[in-house]
Design an enzyme around this catalytic site. Structure first.
Site, PDB file in Angstrom:
ATOM      1  N   LYS A  41      49.834  39.187  44.517  1.00  0.00           N
ATOM      2  CA  LYS A  41      50.346  39.340  43.142  1.00  0.00           C
ATOM      3  C   LYS A  41      50.555  37.970  42.514  1.00  0.00           C
ATOM      4  O   LYS A  41      50.159  37.733  41.382  1.00  0.00           O
ATOM      5  CB  LYS A  41      51.697  40.070  43.127  1.00  0.00           C
ATOM      6  CG  LYS A  41      51.744  41.566  43.197  1.00  0.00           C
ATOM      7  CD  LYS A  41      51.187  42.344  42.065  1.00  0.00           C
ATOM      8  CE  LYS A  41      49.723  42.511  42.121  1.00  0.00           C
ATOM      9  NZ  LYS A  41      49.086  43.409  43.000  1.00  0.00           N
ATOM     10  N   CYS A  66      32.278  45.251  33.552  1.00  0.00           N
ATOM     11  CA  CYS A  66      31.740  45.647  32.254  1.00  0.00           C
ATOM     12  C   CYS A  66      32.298  46.997  31.785  1.00  0.00           C
ATOM     13  O   CYS A  66      32.591  47.873  32.595  1.00  0.00           O
ATOM     14  CB  CYS A  66      30.233  45.786  32.338  1.00  0.00           C
ATOM     15  SG  CYS A  66      29.413  44.354  33.012  1.00  0.00           S
ATOM     16  N   TRP A  93      30.996  41.484  31.986  1.00  0.00           N
ATOM     17  CA  TRP A  93      31.636  40.623  32.989  1.00  0.00           C
ATOM     18  C   TRP A  93      30.472  40.027  33.771  1.00  0.00           C
ATOM     19  O   TRP A  93      29.780  40.733  34.506  1.00  0.00           O
ATOM     20  CB  TRP A  93      32.535  41.469  33.879  1.00  0.00           C
ATOM     21  CG  TRP A  93      33.409  40.711  34.825  1.00  0.00           C
ATOM     22  CD1 TRP A  93      34.633  40.164  34.566  1.00  0.00           C
ATOM     23  CD2 TRP A  93      33.144  40.446  36.208  1.00  0.00           C
ATOM     24  NE1 TRP A  93      35.136  39.572  35.696  1.00  0.00           N
ATOM     25  CE2 TRP A  93      34.255  39.722  36.715  1.00  0.00           C
ATOM     26  CE3 TRP A  93      32.091  40.732  37.078  1.00  0.00           C
ATOM     27  CZ2 TRP A  93      34.340  39.299  38.042  1.00  0.00           C
ATOM     28  CZ3 TRP A  93      32.172  40.303  38.392  1.00  0.00           C
ATOM     29  CH2 TRP A  93      33.283  39.598  38.857  1.00  0.00           C
ATOM     30  N   ARG A 102      39.533  45.942  32.062  1.00  0.00           N
ATOM     31  CA  ARG A 102      38.588  45.863  33.170  1.00  0.00           C
ATOM     32  C   ARG A 102      38.128  44.425  33.416  1.00  0.00           C
ATOM     33  O   ARG A 102      37.551  44.139  34.462  1.00  0.00           O
ATOM     34  CB  ARG A 102      37.368  46.749  32.881  1.00  0.00           C
ATOM     35  CG  ARG A 102      37.706  48.225  32.862  1.00  0.00           C
ATOM     36  CD  ARG A 102      36.581  49.031  32.271  1.00  0.00           C
ATOM     37  NE  ARG A 102      35.391  49.025  33.097  1.00  0.00           N
ATOM     38  CZ  ARG A 102      35.136  49.901  34.060  1.00  0.00           C
ATOM     39  NH1 ARG A 102      35.994  50.839  34.328  1.00  0.00           N
ATOM     40  NH2 ARG A 102      34.013  49.848  34.746  1.00  0.00           N
ATOM     41  N   HIS A 143      51.419  27.976  64.614  1.00  0.00           N
ATOM     42  CA  HIS A 143      50.042  27.707  65.037  1.00  0.00           C
ATOM     43  C   HIS A 143      49.228  27.063  63.928  1.00  0.00           C
ATOM     44  O   HIS A 143      48.005  27.045  63.985  1.00  0.00           O
ATOM     45  CB  HIS A 143      49.374  29.001  65.525  1.00  0.00           C
ATOM     46  CG  HIS A 143      50.060  29.590  66.718  1.00  0.00           C
ATOM     47  ND1 HIS A 143      50.066  28.986  67.945  1.00  0.00           N
ATOM     48  CD2 HIS A 143      50.825  30.704  66.849  1.00  0.00           C
ATOM     49  CE1 HIS A 143      50.781  29.713  68.797  1.00  0.00           C
ATOM     50  NE2 HIS A 143      51.255  30.769  68.138  1.00  0.00           N
ATOM     51  N   GLU A 171      50.844  41.442  50.006  1.00  0.00           N
ATOM     52  CA  GLU A 171      50.785  41.937  48.631  1.00  0.00           C
ATOM     53  C   GLU A 171      51.535  40.991  47.690  1.00  0.00           C
ATOM     54  O   GLU A 171      51.080  40.726  46.574  1.00  0.00           O
ATOM     55  CB  GLU A 171      51.344  43.367  48.576  1.00  0.00           C
ATOM     56  CG  GLU A 171      51.438  43.986  47.199  1.00  0.00           C
ATOM     57  CD  GLU A 171      50.120  44.071  46.436  1.00  0.00           C
ATOM     58  OE1 GLU A 171      49.052  43.806  47.017  1.00  0.00           O
ATOM     59  OE2 GLU A 171      50.157  44.363  45.226  1.00  0.00           O
ATOM     60  N   LYS A 177      39.589  44.691  36.700  1.00  0.00           N
ATOM     61  CA  LYS A 177      40.403  45.810  37.169  1.00  0.00           C
ATOM     62  C   LYS A 177      39.620  46.699  38.117  1.00  0.00           C
ATOM     63  O   LYS A 177      40.104  47.127  39.140  1.00  0.00           O
ATOM     64  CB  LYS A 177      40.873  46.619  35.955  1.00  0.00           C
ATOM     65  CG  LYS A 177      41.720  47.828  36.297  1.00  0.00           C
ATOM     66  CD  LYS A 177      43.061  47.397  36.803  1.00  0.00           C
ATOM     67  CE  LYS A 177      43.949  48.528  37.210  1.00  0.00           C
ATOM     68  NZ  LYS A 177      45.008  48.034  38.132  1.00  0.00           N
ATOM     69  N   ASN A 223      25.927  48.808  32.806  1.00  0.00           N
ATOM     70  CA  ASN A 223      26.908  48.327  33.794  1.00  0.00           C
ATOM     71  C   ASN A 223      26.280  48.485  35.161  1.00  0.00           C
ATOM     72  O   ASN A 223      25.591  49.467  35.405  1.00  0.00           O
ATOM     73  CB  ASN A 223      28.174  49.200  33.800  1.00  0.00           C
ATOM     74  CG  ASN A 223      29.035  48.939  32.605  1.00  0.00           C
ATOM     75  OD1 ASN A 223      28.719  48.091  31.784  1.00  0.00           O
ATOM     76  ND2 ASN A 223      30.116  49.685  32.508  1.00  0.00           N
ATOM     77  N   GLY A 224      26.591  47.580  36.064  1.00  0.00           N
ATOM     78  CA  GLY A 224      26.049  47.669  37.417  1.00  0.00           C
ATOM     79  C   GLY A 224      25.132  46.493  37.683  1.00  0.00           C
ATOM     80  O   GLY A 224      25.182  45.485  36.968  1.00  0.00           O
ATOM     81  N   GLU A 244      47.177  36.160  41.777  1.00  0.00           N
ATOM     82  CA  GLU A 244      46.424  36.870  40.736  1.00  0.00           C
ATOM     83  C   GLU A 244      46.907  36.512  39.333  1.00  0.00           C
ATOM     84  O   GLU A 244      46.098  36.218  38.461  1.00  0.00           O
ATOM     85  CB  GLU A 244      46.621  38.387  40.872  1.00  0.00           C
ATOM     86  CG  GLU A 244      45.715  39.120  41.785  1.00  0.00           C
ATOM     87  CD  GLU A 244      46.051  40.607  41.792  1.00  0.00           C
ATOM     88  OE1 GLU A 244      45.153  41.402  41.535  1.00  0.00           O
ATOM     89  OE2 GLU A 244      47.222  40.981  42.046  1.00  0.00           O
TER      90      GLU A 244
HETATM   91  C1  G6P Z   1      40.409  44.705  41.903  1.00  0.00           C
HETATM   92  C2  G6P Z   1      41.736  44.808  41.185  1.00  0.00           C
HETATM   93  C3  G6P Z   1      42.854  44.978  42.196  1.00  0.00           C
HETATM   94  C4  G6P Z   1      42.589  46.179  43.077  1.00  0.00           C
HETATM   95  C5  G6P Z   1      41.208  46.100  43.742  1.00  0.00           C
HETATM   96  C6  G6P Z   1      40.831  47.411  44.398  1.00  0.00           C
HETATM   97  O1  G6P Z   1      40.358  43.525  42.613  1.00  0.00           O
HETATM   98  O2  G6P Z   1      41.964  43.657  40.410  1.00  0.00           O
HETATM   99  O3  G6P Z   1      44.087  45.155  41.527  1.00  0.00           O
HETATM  100  O4  G6P Z   1      43.570  46.275  44.054  1.00  0.00           O
HETATM  101  O5  G6P Z   1      40.204  45.819  42.774  1.00  0.00           O
HETATM  102  O6  G6P Z   1      40.706  48.376  43.393  1.00  0.00           O
HETATM  103  P1  G6P Z   1      40.856  49.932  43.606  1.00  0.00           P
HETATM  104  O7  G6P Z   1      40.605  50.511  42.256  1.00  0.00           O
HETATM  105  O8  G6P Z   1      39.811  50.319  44.613  1.00  0.00           O
HETATM  106  O9  G6P Z   1      42.237  50.191  44.109  1.00  0.00           O
END
Ligand code: G6P
Length: 602
Positions: free
Chosen positions: A481, A2, A74, A27, A500, A477, A597, A100-101, A484
């Site tokens: 990516k 949010c 959100w 976000r 395995h 990673e 985000k 938010n929260g 995502e």
């Molecule tokens: C979310 C974002 C990721 C990020 C993760 C941790 O899942 O989409 O891109 O790596 O949070 O976020 P931070 O702000 O703690 O790096």
């Protein structure tokens, strides 16, 4: 997650609220809304979907007014819908809030309020805040008294903005475990859950701490703690501009941020190496001789940076190092004490699990160091020492420049500790580090090659990534990516584990992305690759020029730098492969479905 905006000033509230919500779109959200206060009357417009739906819904409403609050939601409690969207108002339309929260005891409070005759419109946890506020406010006292009473009742996390028709000259904001900043503008005062929302209006901000509140009027702002004692706060001037939080000619934020990496890496290194010695003044009071164990903790991409940082620290400092997901660490009863060093890595500095893990480490007496990108964020403030990456604002949900700058800072940090402990400093790493931005620039020029690889994934449902040791961190990673942003199912495997289980999934035409850059182990990975080729895999291999890869048709040769720095180079093709696959598939690259985000709830 949010987003919140709030405005009180001499001008109109709506333009600020809307531009701020737009800046917070990154976000992640599923609905949006605003309330404007004018002539002792609240006008609230809210709806499911994107901000353009809200803009449509606003047509035909008089939204004149110089006090207002806005929200992008959100969904956590209740589906995305018009009714569940914020702001939430009380029944007679005299109070409006955005939240938010998560209010953890909302069911209990809702039952009590229903018994008292309150009717709820939504399925959200947030609506209890406005109903509870209505209950206390109507029993006497001013808005601030009522807000204090509400905060005494609610459990959980919140960033709240509250307006009331009876006290039209103020906005009350409160924060606990959810980000909120207040900005001072030429017109008055504003608030938001993240800095980009404020940048078009001001660079002067105040950071609110947990259990703190503020009363904003058009002329001033006052801060209070939960005992209602006034607090003094200094203004922080944000060191980046609105332009740096905009797309600047690129089609997407993700592509722009990928291309910003040479600069971001240079900026993160700036001032850290002087005459061959590492400089970390922030750490001068930390006694590194006392640690017998180190944890690296993060979520998502930041966790993958931890995987790299942890291996480098262990190698250079001869102490056991564990990398853990924050969500596992916080519930894992870790055996930690004052001889444990905990390093927390987070772009936003607001991730709920990472923050909770940090609080646990502090309770247990550990020394806590954070590696964060956002100035003044909760994780930065809660840790004993905050080290900042200089990536600048990262807007795309998929993290790119934050990741590489985290690895840079973590590598320099590990080497600094070795220097302080009297271990031989890896001088080659320092010399090579200096050249990394140039290598990254060169790799970015090979973008058409990576775009070509992405075409292989156009019609694939699955893709497998393999690597070992630091290359395993890189493929973790790479797989993250890809899934995502393109929604292609992607899994990363340690090369040695393939036989395995995962090798059962390889068939004619399966795309396998392999990384083999670590001299001591690359030959083993290449054997694993051959095993997948024997079963029909279409392999794309990222390696250097040191290894025999004659069995593989598609090979990309990365520059040959210090092995510990290879993850910084591997990251570039991994990011661009994911990016182009997403574009080919027509995905919303910057705002992938279901993702946020800044994950400020558990
Ligand atoms: C979310 C974002 C990721 C990020 C993760 C941790 O899942 O989409 O891109 O790596 O949070 O976020 P931070 O702000 O703690 O790096």
């Amino acid at each position: 997650m949010c987003g919140i905006t709030a405005y009180i000033g001499k001008g109109q509230a709506l333009p600020f609220l809307m531009q701020g919500l737009e800046k917070l779109e990154y976000r992640g959200y599923d609905s949006a809304g605003v309330t404007v206060l004018n002539n002792n009357q609240l006008t609230t417009v809210k709806c499911k979907g994107r901000l353009k739906n809200l803009e449509e819904a606003l047509k035909g409403h008089d939204m004149t007014g110089s006090v207002g609050i806005g929200h992008t939601r959100w969904a956590t409690h209740g589906i995305p819908s018009n009714l569940n969207s914020h702001p939430h108002n009380n029944a007679d339309g005299t109070l409006s809030i955005v939240h938010n929260g998560i209010i953890e005891n909302y069911r209990e409070l809702k039952d009590i309020l229903i018994d008292k005759g309150y009717k709820f419109q939504s399925q959200t946890d947030s609506e209890v805040v406005v109903q509870c506020l209505d209950y206390f406010y109507k029993r006497g006292g001013d808005l601030m008294d009522a807000v204090h009473k509400v905060l005494n009742c609610i459990e959980g996390s919140y960033a709240l903005c509250i307006i009331a028709t009876k006290e039209p000259d103020k906005i009350i904001v409160a924060k606990k475990n959810s980000p909120l900043v207040v900005g001072k503008t030429e017109e008055g005062y504003v608030a938001a859950s993240d800095i980009p929302a404020l940048l078009a209006y001001t660079k002067e901000v105040y950071f609110l701490g947990d259990d703190e509140m503020a009363v904003l009027t058009k002329d001033d702002v006052h801060f209070y703690n939960r005992r209602n004692e006034e607090l003094h706060k200094d203004i922080t001037v944000i060191p980046y501009t609105l332009e740096s939080a905009q797309k600047g000619g690129y089609d997407t934020f993700m592509l722009k941020e990928i291309h910003e990496q040479p600069t971001a890496i240079r900026e993160t290194m700036r001032g850290r190496i002087f005459n061959g010695r590492l400089v970390f003044d922030e750490l001068k009071d930390v006694d590194f001789t006392k640690f017998n164990k180190v944890y690296y903790i993060g979520c998502g991409t930041a966790y993958h940076a931890c995987l790299c940082g942890a291996q480098i620290f262990e190698l250079e400092n001869h102490v056991p190092v564990f990398a853990q997901y924050a969500s596992e660490f916080r519930y894992g009863n870790p055996i930690i004490d004052d001889k444990t060093l905990c390093v927390f890595c987070s772009q936003s500095g607001e991730t709920a699990d990472t923050l909770a893990a940090l609080k646990l480490a502090k309770e247990k007496g550990c020394t806590t160091i954070s590696v964060v990108n956002v100035l003044g964020s909760s994780i930065a403030r809660a840790s004993d020492v905050a080290l900042y990456t200089a990536a600048g604002p990262e807007i795309a949900v998929a993290s790119t420049k934050a990741y590489t700058t985290q690895i840079v800072l973590l590598s320099l940090f590990a080497t600094y500790v070795a220097q302080e402990l009297g271990y031989p400093v890896d001088e080659d790493l320092l010399t090579q580090m200096d050249k990394i931005p140039n290598y990254v620039e060169a790799l970015l020029k090979d973008d058409p090659i990576f775009e070509g690889y992405a075409k292989k994934l156009e019609n694939q449902h699955d893709c497998y990534f393999i690597g070992r040791r630091l290359d395993y961190a890189s493929v973790m990673e790479g797989a993250l990516k890809l899934k995502e942003v393109s929604y292609v199912h992607a899994d990363a495997y340690v090369g040695g584990e393939l036989k395995h289980g995962a090798i059962a999934l390889i068939e004619e035409g399966t795309v396998v992305v392999a990384v083999a850059t670590q001299p001591d182990i690359a030959a083993k990975t290449i054997s694993n690759i051959e095993e997948t080729i024997a079963r029909g895999a279409d392999v794309i291999l990222f390696t250097t020029d040191q290894f025999d890869t004659s069995a593989v048709k598609t090979v990309y040769r990365l520059p040959n730098v210090n092995p510990l720095l290879m993850p910084l180079l591997v990251a570039i093709p991994m990011q661009l492969l994911a990016y182009h696959t997403a574009v080919i598939k027509g995905r919303d690259v910057d705002k992938p479905r279901n993702l946020a985000k800044s994950v400020t709830v558990e």
